[in-house]
Scaffold this motif. Structure first.
Motif, PDB file in Angstrom:
ATOM      1  N   GLU A 451       0.567  -1.127  -0.249  1.00 11.70           N
ATOM      2  CA  GLU A 451      -0.381   0.003  -0.093  1.00 11.70           C
ATOM      3  C   GLU A 451       0.817   0.900  -0.143  1.00 11.70           C
ATOM      4  O   GLU A 451       0.566   2.686  -0.464  1.00 11.70           O
ATOM      5  CB  GLU A 451      -0.516   0.099   1.109  1.00 11.70           C
ATOM      6  CG  GLU A 451      -1.497   1.319   1.066  1.00 11.70           C
ATOM      7  CD  GLU A 451      -2.640   1.039   2.775  1.00 11.70           C
ATOM      8  OE1 GLU A 451      -3.334   2.657   2.709  1.00 11.70           O
ATOM      9  OE2 GLU A 451      -2.659   0.340   3.159  1.00 11.70           O
ATOM     10  N   GLU A 486       2.351 -11.271  -3.899  1.00  7.63           N
ATOM     11  CA  GLU A 486       2.750 -10.549  -3.042  1.00  7.63           C
ATOM     12  C   GLU A 486       1.922  -8.938  -2.915  1.00  7.63           C
ATOM     13  O   GLU A 486       1.725  -9.217  -1.893  1.00  7.63           O
ATOM     14  CB  GLU A 486       4.417  -9.697  -3.423  1.00  7.63           C
ATOM     15  CG  GLU A 486       5.362 -10.775  -3.604  1.00  7.63           C
ATOM     16  CD  GLU A 486       5.352 -11.336  -5.455  1.00  7.63           C
ATOM     17  OE1 GLU A 486       6.684 -11.993  -5.029  1.00  7.63           O
ATOM     18  OE2 GLU A 486       4.546 -10.979  -5.818  1.00  7.63           O
ATOM     19  N   ALA A 488      -1.389  -9.465  -3.317  1.00  8.28           N
ATOM     20  CA  ALA A 488      -2.389 -10.142  -2.551  1.00  8.28           C
ATOM     21  C   ALA A 488      -3.230  -9.042  -1.571  1.00  8.28           C
ATOM     22  O   ALA A 488      -4.624  -9.069  -1.840  1.00  8.28           O
ATOM     23  CB  ALA A 488      -2.404 -11.582  -2.344  1.00  8.28           C
ATOM     24  N   GLU A 489      -2.532  -9.244  -0.284  1.00  6.38           N
ATOM     25  CA  GLU A 489      -3.661  -7.775   0.667  1.00  6.38           C
ATOM     26  C   GLU A 489      -3.979  -6.305   0.150  1.00  6.38           C
ATOM     27  O   GLU A 489      -5.525  -6.119   0.233  1.00  6.38           O
ATOM     28  CB  GLU A 489      -3.260  -7.966   1.801  1.00  6.38           C
ATOM     29  CG  GLU A 489      -3.079  -7.236   2.677  1.00  6.38           C
ATOM     30  CD  GLU A 489      -1.914  -6.750   3.926  1.00  6.38           C
ATOM     31  OE1 GLU A 489      -2.861  -6.377   4.729  1.00  6.38           O
ATOM     32  OE2 GLU A 489      -1.098  -7.353   3.464  1.00  6.38           O
ATOM     33  N   SER A 492      -6.885  -7.086  -1.339  1.00  2.68           N
ATOM     34  CA  SER A 492      -8.067  -7.488  -1.033  1.00  2.68           C
ATOM     35  C   SER A 492      -8.486  -6.098  -0.390  1.00  2.68           C
ATOM     36  O   SER A 492      -9.991  -5.989  -0.316  1.00  2.68           O
ATOM     37  CB  SER A 492      -7.759  -8.319  -0.138  1.00  2.68           C
ATOM     38  OG  SER A 492      -7.312  -9.429   0.238  1.00  2.68           O
ATOM     39  N   LEU A 493      -7.785  -4.709  -0.124  1.00  3.71           N
ATOM     40  CA  LEU A 493      -8.012  -3.436   0.718  1.00  3.71           C
ATOM     41  C   LEU A 493      -8.724  -3.291  -0.348  1.00  3.71           C
ATOM     42  O   LEU A 493      -9.726  -2.889   0.010  1.00  3.71           O
ATOM     43  CB  LEU A 493      -6.744  -3.549   0.490  1.00  3.71           C
ATOM     44  CG  LEU A 493      -5.616  -3.813   2.206  1.00  3.71           C
ATOM     45  CD1 LEU A 493      -4.876  -3.122   1.805  1.00  3.71           C
ATOM     46  CD2 LEU A 493      -6.610  -3.851   3.600  1.00  3.71           C
TER      47      LEU A 493
END
Length: 555
Positions: A451, A486, A488-489, A492-493
């Motif tokens: 992020e 790497e 993926a998070e 999701s956000l």
């Protein structure tokens, strides 16, 4: 004085002393020996001095070769034998003319000079030591004599002198070392063998501390390791091996001076010399402790190139030494110069060998972890080279560079600088973006957080003046976002971003620059599940201005 001597020694004896026949010379010498013995018993030392003067001036220094090589030299030896225990008080008259004969152009004179000095030394033994340096100098030259017979005679004399020195308590190693040091870089193979022989003999004497003076002749021994003669290389290696063993068993060693020599020799073009020097350095790092702290940078400068050596044995020892060095904890108060080490690491970033560049980067990481504040003081001088290293042809190097940058980027202004540099580099090098861009971005996302990285990239690209590049860059970032494990998070956000007040800010921060690419924008909206509420800021048929229901912005 000469008249006195002529009255003491019959003329026939003097004539026979220079005769061509050996038997006549021998008998004349025996007569002189007997005469001197009688004079010595009577205490007639003035007459003995007169005899020595006659033999020196009329024979040893005579322009006639027969007088020099047969008369004077054999006569002086006979005088010494006749004096026996009284010879010491006349050595200052006897020895100099014999030593002078070693310089004679006639090889037979030099030969008889060796013979004469041998006989003199057998008589006076320890009293001979006061002339040792001059005798050593003469023997050093004679060891390389052009005449084989002279060499042979010199070797016999040399062995006797060694015996005398090893049993004497008058020998001064302090006076001898400057002479040895002066000779150590002579290239003549005979001289080298002569010198190694003396070093080995003196080191074997318990009362002589050769180890304490090792820094004075260590470089010369290492120089001999590359000699063309196998025998000389073996002798030098044997001597060095013995000294290294002594170092391991000695509590008092001057590691510093020797470390400087070893560092130079580690860069030798000769493979055997490199291996030996790097082996010594390895032992020094293990044994030297605090003494070596001021030399860590120099040692590292020797080790890092050897990590990529063509010879496997050298590579193995260099790697082991590098690990030992990196494991040692030292601070600036002990002389640990982080700046000097960073200079070495920065230099090796330009090595043509990947393994060396990788180890240099490991040092950057180690120093960052060990003392961030000290490291930061030198950051201005190394930041740009580290940025340039992102273009390294090796993926392994680039990944390590990114790890170093990630640690540096804990401070936000360095993080901004890094991101800006990457955009600038990709702008100027589209091939790098195409071939290495995904690797760099994915790794940074792991190290710094996806992020954070994507927000910063987006912020920079919003003001990018080159719209074609901005579009290309956004497409690359978008593809990575959609496909990389790497991220993926981050995906999701984004999926929750339009139903989460906090998440909306993330969507908007990317949306502002993703608009440089219509397909990227659609992908972002699909990912955020906001395509229904948005009337498509871009359509396949073209761009149209409207109010976006997702962003609230006029597009």
């Amino acid at each position: 004085m000469a008249a006195d001597a002529l009255s003491i020694i019959p003329g026939a004896v003097l004539r026979n002393l220079a005769d061509k026949l050996y038997e006549k010379r021998k008998n004349a010498a025996l007569e002189i020996e007997g005469i001197v013995k009688q004079l010595s018993t009577a205490g007639e030392h003035d007459k003995i001095a007169a005899v020595i003067g006659l033999l020196t001036n009329d024979f040893t220094y005579s322009p006639q070769a027969n007088h020099r090589k047969q008369g004077g030299l054999i006569g002086l030896a006979a005088v010494t034998v006749g004096l026996t225990s009284e010879a010491a008080q006349h050595l200052e008259l006897i020895v100099p003319p014999v030593l002078n004969s070693f310089l004679d152009q006639d090889s037979r004179v030099r030969y008889y000079a060796c013979e004469a000095l041998y006989n003199i030394a057998k008589v006076v033994r320890g009293d001979f030591i006061i002339y040792f340096n001059k005798i050593f100098d003469a023997l050093c030259k004679l060891s390389a004599d052009s005449d084989a017979n002279v060499q042979s005679a010199a070797h016999l004399l040399d062995r006797l002198v060694k015996d005398i020195v090893t049993e004497s308590d008058q020998f001064s190693i302090e006076e001898f070392i400057p002479l040895l040091r002066e000779r150590m870089n002579v290239l003549n193979p005979y001289v080298r063998q002569f010198l190694v022989g003396w070093i080995t003999v003196l080191d074997s004497v318990p009362d002589i501390d050769m180890l304490g003076f090792l820094p004075d002749f260590l470089d010369g021994l290492f120089n001999m390791l590359s000699d063309s003669s196998h025998e000389i290389r073996q002798q030098a290696d044997a001597a060095l091996s013995e000294f290294l063993q002594e170092i391991k068993n000695s509590p008092n060693v001057d590691y510093g001076r020797m470390a400087e020599i070893l560092v130079r020799r580690a860069g030798s073009p000769d493979e055997f010399t490199r291996l030996t020097s790097i082996t010594w350095i390895n032992e020094f790092v293990k044994l030297g402790g605090e003494q070596l702290v001021p030399y860590y940078a120099d040692i590292l400068g020797a080790i890092l190139p050897c990590i990529s050596d063509e010879e496997e044995k050298i590579r193995v020892v260099a790697r082991e030494t590098n690990e030992e060095l990196r494991a040692i904890k030292a601070d600036q108060a002990e002389g640990f110069d982080i700046g000097a080490i960073l200079v070495i690491a920065k230099r090796e970033l330009n090595s043509e060998h990947e393994a060396t560049r990788i180890e240099a980067l490991h040092w950057f990481s180690t120093l960052l972890v060990r003392g961030r504040a000290e490291f930061s003081a030198y950051l201005d001088g190394i930041f740009e080279p580290l940025l340039n290293a992102l273009s390294d042809p090796s993926d392994a190097v680039v990944l390590l560079v990114l790890e170093v940058h990630a640690r540096i980027a804990e401070e936000y202004h360095h993080f901004q600088h890094l991101m800006s540099y990457l955009i600038h580099t990709f702008h100027n090098n589209h091939v790098l973006l195409e071939k290495r861009g995904a690797l760099i971005v994915r790794r940074l996302c792991v190290l710094l957080g996806a992020e954070k990285v994507y927000r910063e990239f987006s912020t920079i690209l919003q003001t990018e003046g080159d719209l074609d590049f901005a579009s290309t860059m956004v497409q690359a970032l978008n593809l990575i976002l959609l496909t990389s494990t790497e991220l993926a998070e981050l995906r999701s956000l984004l999926k929750k971003s339009l139903v989460d007040t906090c998440g909306k800010d993330l969507f908007l921060s990317l949306y502002a620059s993703w608009c440089h690419s219509p397909m990227a924008t659609i992908s972002l909206c699909l990912l955020a599940q906001g395509i229904q509420s948005c009337e498509f800021c871009y359509s396949v048929s073209g761009r149209r201005r409207h109010k976006c229901e997702v962003s609230g912005a006029a597009r």
